[in-house]
Design an enzyme around this catalytic site. Structure first.
Site, mmCIF file in Angstrom:
data_model
loop_
_atom_site.group_PDB
_atom_site.id
_atom_site.type_symbol
_atom_site.label_atom_id
_atom_site.label_comp_id
_atom_site.label_asym_id
_atom_site.label_seq_id
_atom_site.Cartn_x
_atom_site.Cartn_y
_atom_site.Cartn_z
ATOM 1 N N HIS A 195 0.802 -1.218 -0.050
ATOM 2 C CA HIS A 195 0.137 0.075 -0.200
ATOM 3 C C HIS A 195 0.737 1.091 0.107
ATOM 4 C CE1 HIS A 195 -3.163 2.670 2.225
ATOM 5 N NE2 HIS A 195 -3.234 2.764 0.927
ATOM 6 N N GLU A 202 2.215 1.854 -3.356
ATOM 7 C CA GLU A 202 1.262 2.414 -4.308
ATOM 8 C C GLU A 202 1.301 3.988 -4.140
ATOM 9 O OE1 GLU A 202 -2.795 4.083 -3.559
ATOM 10 O OE2 GLU A 202 -2.954 1.828 -3.023
ATOM 11 N N HIS A 203 1.419 4.511 -2.910
ATOM 12 C CA HIS A 203 1.301 6.026 -2.891
ATOM 13 C C HIS A 203 2.665 6.487 -3.156
ATOM 14 C CE1 HIS A 203 -1.791 7.124 0.336
ATOM 15 N NE2 HIS A 203 -1.968 5.697 0.086
ATOM 16 N N GLU A 216 -4.893 7.889 6.302
ATOM 17 C CA GLU A 216 -5.848 6.943 5.510
ATOM 18 C C GLU A 216 -6.279 5.953 6.457
ATOM 19 O OE1 GLU A 216 -5.888 4.359 1.430
ATOM 20 O OE2 GLU A 216 -4.628 6.194 1.608
#
Length: 971
Positions: free
Chosen positions: A78, A81-82, A159
């Site tokens: 994750h 991905e950022h 998030e």
């Protein structure tokens, strides 16, 4: 069916090529799969992506996700991905891609699942090749600079913090914790500051080095599938993709494979009863089975068949029985097909039931009813007649379409890329039966959510802090379910459906065609607007009515009674109208601010049957005492669940200040707590139905004569009187003082670590020309926001969005920020917003005339895009009807206004509302210590905002202000 509707297009390739209808599949250097989609001259109703010829989209799916996270760095997939978005060697600007997209009307997103990661974007077609090149660099040579690590960890953590109050996420994390030790299902896929920053430092782990290694190992071309959609020729698209993506590296290593780690939930922790304390006030029972992976059965889709029957709401269904007992409000069953629900190690089948208070007390009986229904399905076996319904492909935005396609390319053979996730290609009863036989009580896990579990759940889920307990299923029920228990004679399969359309003839107009709706009926009890559809030419229609009443806004109590009335009416209709929903006729009842809104749409043949059914139930409304009690209790939970969300509370406070005579959700919550009776409800309904004004819109495949029948049926069936006084459909709005005011309140949810800040500037009354100014300002707001976002992103404020607001005809613009209260106080957030607004004004002022004209032209094109389907046109027209403005050509007027606009006018406009004498209102919602949901708690400003005037009594503040007249933007 869709594929056969397209012209066949063939492209020759020097490598392994396949000729598919509308889709071309090839391999670049045997490593990179990509898809080309082209739009042909076809019946638009069949095209899920015909919509916006001025827009192009692309999506890329990588066959790796959080299952591949290293054990010592949870959330690394994750996090990567950022990080890939933080600039590239070719385009090093950290936020350059976002700025480019916003400048050209585009958007982008990305998501990390268990075994896949997807990136997607859309943009104006003329900028597609450049955008594609910029985007591809994230997979070719991303910078991932070390200096950005800490900032982006904070973004990931934000998030995570925003997700923590979500009961659905909490359920997932708790469920994953039940998996076998060391199975990837038990991993913490989100990642946060603890796993990506604090713990790595303690263990001397170099996160930057590991991030680079992860990218090099897993972001490999042969794991990737790409879908692009644009109006260019397939030859051109192929040329672009080969040119741009041929440099994506390929390490040649085997793709991650977890298919050998089957049956993750065959553990002692499964097949138990788990009790969980939810964030929201809700009772819910979730029954879950962990099945062998079902993806290989995609052509049969056994879980779709079972889910359709489980979720049926007509006579003889599970939900019908539960509603009759007043035990349940809603039921959802099936598999969401996300990576969490379905992957190469298992597939979930779950049934989630929203319970009433009485249903919660009888949750074992509720579960028993579910098991009886499943046993009936197992006994009868799969029925082919229930598989003959057609699956229609709905129109989809380009960005959504390419996202679906690129993921399908990871899952299905090439011939099923377009429809493999949607169609049931084959009926194989033996495959369905195997899945059905696995859904037995002894293999089920029960999860019971209720606020009443507070103080009774000693266990804590590690990552989200969810309170829960675990126990064996009661012996009585275990023994009953292990035996040959009786079927319930009231449960049965769905009957024949009278709402299924058989006439798809396109009607001939019986009056002159018009560009906009015309009023074809008008009297003292109502009016009807009508437009025949001769553009999309589909056998569908939309019918909407607004039943305006003077009694709704008289008091908070009346608003609560109105909500109760609409909720119970929907409940009463649920069973008789469910077959219409199955037949792809849709209806919606909305408790509007000033009246009841009835919406129906679908195939026109049987649409009057559905509309008349709704009006009949409205005319003959009744509320049994147990149903009334059930919904009164549910309404308490609904209001509570609204109020505990900072963004909802902030909106409630802002509108309570701005709109005169508005009642707040807190006042409604207090009214329902004070108690209501069935007699009071029936008295309110009688009063509501006695005096109305019915305003309607019919658009689609009906003649004007047929359309008039809808209004006639409403007036004949309800027999209401005309309004004794005119009922405004808007509120009057206060004129804010020419100074800065702040209303700071405590959040009402002690478990939510998020705060919200909204800075709002009120603008004077507007005509359509000035409304056009408002929209150009909105466009520049979004563009420059992303261009200058470093001001706010530097402070890691996770959700930031500027917007323009139309508050009952009085316009304004605002910036809203959601952030973690534990990291930033709300006054600091507001100072960052002000820094942004100052920068925004400077950048707008320094913009060249040519650049300004380019942006205006882009916005004109954006606003001038053709409607993608009839519903978009109807929505626009309905807004004019429901607000009683009737400016149906508003869009073209706004476009004309935009064309006349100059940069100097816009700059003067913005600076004028930001300068001395501006009408500014700030609303802060911050983390509470001891929240009380029944009232607002006002707070003073800190020294950072010492000069502002603080609002601590909204009624006292607004009572001294002038009111704007009722205002409509008409010219």
């Amino acid at each position: 069916r869709l594929k056969h509707s397209f012209s066949s297009t063939s492209i020759q390739s020097t490598t392994d090529g396949y000729n598919l209808t509308i889709q071309y599949i090839t391999q670049v250097h045997h490593t990179f799969l990509f898809s080309f989609l082209q739009i042909f001259h076809l019946d638009l109703s069949l095209l899920p992506f015909h919509c916006d010829l001025g827009y192009s989209a692309a999506a890329l799916c990588i066959g790796v996700g959080s299952f591949s996270d290293p054990n010592d760095l949870p959330g690394l997939a994750h996090f990567l991905e950022h990080m890939v978005f933080m600039g590239s060697e070719k385009y090093p600007s950290e936020n350059g891609f976002d700025a480019f997209l916003k400048k050209h009307g585009g958007s982008d997103n990305a998501s990390t699942d268990c075994e896949r990661t997807i990136f997607q974007f859309d943009v104006q077609r003329k900028r597609f090749k450049e955008a594609l090149d910029r985007w591809a660099q994230f997979f070719i040579c991303p910078l991932m600079i070390e200096d950005a690590i800490d900032r982006e960890v904070e973004a990931v953590d934000s998030e995570y913090q925003l997700a923590k109050p979500s009961d659905s996420h909490r359920k997932e994390m708790l469920f994953g914790s039940l998996a076998k030790p060391n199975h990837p299902m038990s991993k913490f896929c989100w990642g946060n500051a603890q796993t990506l920053k604090t713990e790595p430092k303690e263990k001397n782990i170099n996160v930057y080095k590991r991030l680079r290694e992860f990218w090099k190992r897993y972001y490999s071309a042969h794991y990737m599938t790409l879908a692009v959609q644009s109006k260019e020729s397939l030859d051109t698209l192929e040329e672009w993709v080969r040119e741009i993506f041929s440099q994506v590296p390929n390490n040649g290593k085997p793709k991650p494979d977890f298919s050998d780690q089957l049956s993750p939930f065959e553990t002692p922790a499964f097949n138990k009863l788990y009790r969980m304390v939810p964030v929201r006030k809700v009772h819910a029972l979730t029954i879950t089975w962990a099945l062998p992976p079902q993806e290989k059965h995609y052509r049969v889709k056994p879980l779709h068949y079972i889910a359709w029957l489980i979720g049926h709401e007509g006579t003889g269904s599970i939900l019908s029985m539960l509603r009759r007992k007043c035990w349940a409000l809603a039921l959802f069953g099936g598999n969401s097909e996300t990576g969490f629900d379905q992957n190469t190690t298992y597939s979930i089948f779950s049934i989630s039931i929203t319970l009433t208070d009485e249903g919660f007390q009888n949750f074992y009986e509720v579960a028993h009813l579910v098991f009886q229904y499943l046993k009936m399905l197992q006994t009868l076996g799969p029925q082919q007649r229930l598989c003959t319904y057609s699956v229609l492909l709905l129109q989809t935005d380009p960005i959504e379409y390419v996202e679906d396609i690129c993921e399908n390319m990871q899952l299905f053979p090439k011939e099923d890329f377009l429809t493999g996730d949607q169609l049931m290609f084959e009926f194989k009863p033996e495959v369905i039966s195997v899945a059905l036989k696995l859904l037995t009580p002894e293999k089920a896990n029960l999860l019971l959510l209720s606020p009443e579990h507070e103080g009774q759940c000693p266990l804590r889920e590690k990552w989200f802090g969810t309170q829960y307990s675990v126990e064996d299923i009661q012996q009585h029920w275990r023994e009953l379910w292990a035996g040959d228990f009786d079927l319930n004679p009231s449960l049965h399969l769905p009957a024949e459906n009278k709402f299924i359309a058989t006439d798809f003839t396109l009607k001939t107009s019986d009056c002159p065609d018009t560009e906009y709706p015309v009023r074809i009926m008008n009297n003292d009890r109502g009016c009807l607007w009508y437009k025949k559809d001769n553009k999309f030419k589909i056998p569908k229609a939309y019918v909407r009515f607004h039943l305006i009443s003077p009694v709704i806004q008289k008091s908070p109590k009346n608003l609560v009674l109105f909500d109760l009335f609409v909720n119970i009416l929907v409940h009463n209709l649920a069973e008789p109208a469910y077959e219409a929903d199955v037949a792809q006729l849709e209806y919606k009842l909305v408790a509007g601010e000033h009246g009841l809104v009835i919406k129906v749409k679908g195939f026109n043949h049987k649409l009057p049957l559905l509309f008349n059914l709704i009006v009949d139930y409205l005319a003959d409304f009744s509320a049994a005492p147990d149903v009334f009690s059930m919904f009164a209790e549910q309404l308490k939970k609904t209001y509570f669940n609204i109020l505990i969300k900072p963004e909802k509370l902030g909106k409630d406070v802002r509108l309570l200040i701005l709109e005169h005579s508005r009642w707040s959700t807190i006042q409604k919550y207090q009214a329902v707590l004070d108690g209501l009776s069935v007699d009071e409800l029936m008295e309110f309904v009688s009063s509501f139905k006695s005096e109305l004004y019915a305003e309607g819109l019919v658009q689609g495949n009906f003649t004007s004569t047929e359309s008039m029948g809808f209004l006639q049926y409403v007036t004949d069936k309800l027999q209401f009187k005309k309004l004794s006084v005119e009922v405004p459909v808007l509120f009057r709005v206060v004129e804010l003082p020419q100074k800065h005011h702040l209303c700071k309140v405590k959040s009402l949810n002690k478990g939510d670590a998020n705060s919200e800040v909204t800075v709002y500037y009120q603008v004077k009354l507007f005509c359509v020309f000035l409304h056009g100014w408002h929209y150009i300002n909105r466009f520049f707001f979004f563009f420059f926001f992303f261009y200058s976002c470093f001001i706010i992103v530097a402070a890691v404020l996770y959700h930031v969005y500027p917007t323009c607001r139309n508050t009952s005809g009085v316009l304004g613009f605002s910036v809203t920020v959601e952030t973690q209260a534990t990291k930033f106080n709300t006054e600091l957030v507001e100072t960052k917003i002000e820094e942004f607004l100052v920068s925004f004004g400077e950048k707008m002022n320094s913009l060249s005339d040519e650049a300004f004209k380019t942006q205006v032209t882009a916005l004109v094109k954006l606003k001038g895009c053709e409607d993608t389907h009839l519903g978009e046109e109807v929505d626009r027209n309905w807004t004019e009807v429901v607000t009683q403005q009737f400016v149906f050509d508003r869009l073209s007027r706004e476009i004309d206004a935009l064309k006349l606009m100059t940069k100097a006018e816009l700059v003067n406009w913005f600076m004028g509302h930001r300068g001395e004498g501006n009408r500014k209102l700030s609303v802060h919602v911050r983390l509470p210590e001891h929240p009380a949901v029944s009232k607002l708690t006002f707070l003073p400003a800190s020294t950072l905002l010492a000069s502002v005037t603080t609002i601590t009594d909204i009624q006292a503040f607004t009572s001294t202000l002038n009111l704007y007249p009722y205002h409509k933007i008409l010219k």
